[in-house]
Design a protein around this motif. Sequence first.
Motif, short mmCIF file in Angstrom:
data_model
loop_
_atom_site.label_atom_id
_atom_site.label_comp_id
_atom_site.label_asym_id
_atom_site.label_seq_id
_atom_site.Cartn_x
_atom_site.Cartn_y
_atom_site.Cartn_z
N LEU A 151 0.45 -1.90 0.48
CA LEU A 151 0.74 -0.56 -0.03
C LEU A 151 0.05 -0.37 -1.38
O LEU A 151 0.65 -0.59 -2.43
N PRO A 152 -1.22 0.03 -1.36
CA PRO A 152 -1.95 0.19 -2.62
C PRO A 152 -1.23 1.10 -3.61
O PRO A 152 -0.71 2.16 -3.23
N GLY A 153 -1.17 0.64 -4.86
CA GLY A 153 -0.59 1.44 -5.92
C GLY A 153 0.89 1.22 -6.17
O GLY A 153 1.42 1.64 -7.19
N TRP A 154 1.58 0.56 -5.25
CA TRP A 154 3.02 0.36 -5.38
C TRP A 154 3.31 -1.00 -6.01
O TRP A 154 2.59 -1.96 -5.80
N SER A 155 4.39 -1.05 -6.77
CA SER A 155 4.86 -2.30 -7.36
C SER A 155 6.38 -2.31 -7.32
O SER A 155 7.01 -1.29 -7.06
N GLY A 156 6.95 -3.48 -7.58
CA GLY A 156 8.40 -3.59 -7.62
C GLY A 156 8.90 -4.86 -6.98
O GLY A 156 8.15 -5.82 -6.79
N ASP A 157 10.19 -4.84 -6.65
CA ASP A 157 10.85 -5.98 -6.06
C ASP A 157 11.95 -5.48 -5.13
O ASP A 157 11.98 -4.29 -4.82
N SER A 158 12.85 -6.35 -4.74
CA SER A 158 13.88 -5.96 -3.78
C SER A 158 14.84 -4.89 -4.31
O SER A 158 15.53 -4.25 -3.55
#
Length: 94
Positions: A17-24
């Motif tokens: 998913l280009p451009g997305w970041s984060g965690d659970s």
Amino acid sequence: MAVVLGNDDVSAALAELPGWSGDSGGIERSVTAPSFLDGIRLVAEVAHVAEAADHHPEIDIRWRTLTFRLFTHSVGGVTEKDLALARQINELIG
């Protein structure tokens, strides 16, 4: 009931998913629109997709910069619903 994905599952999904970041706990993507009105049009397009999916992102609008945050509120983390909506948002962004 939706199942919260683990950090490893979210990381694997974010790699696609280009451009997305984060965690659970949540994922997000910021984009800069060419103009304020273009940004508002994108927000409206995302709103239609989100409404159809009955899954609504948090959206922050700062002039031309839009930030979309996704997590499933009812379970307190990222689920497949969030990943599906992130994919749709990416399609709208182009």
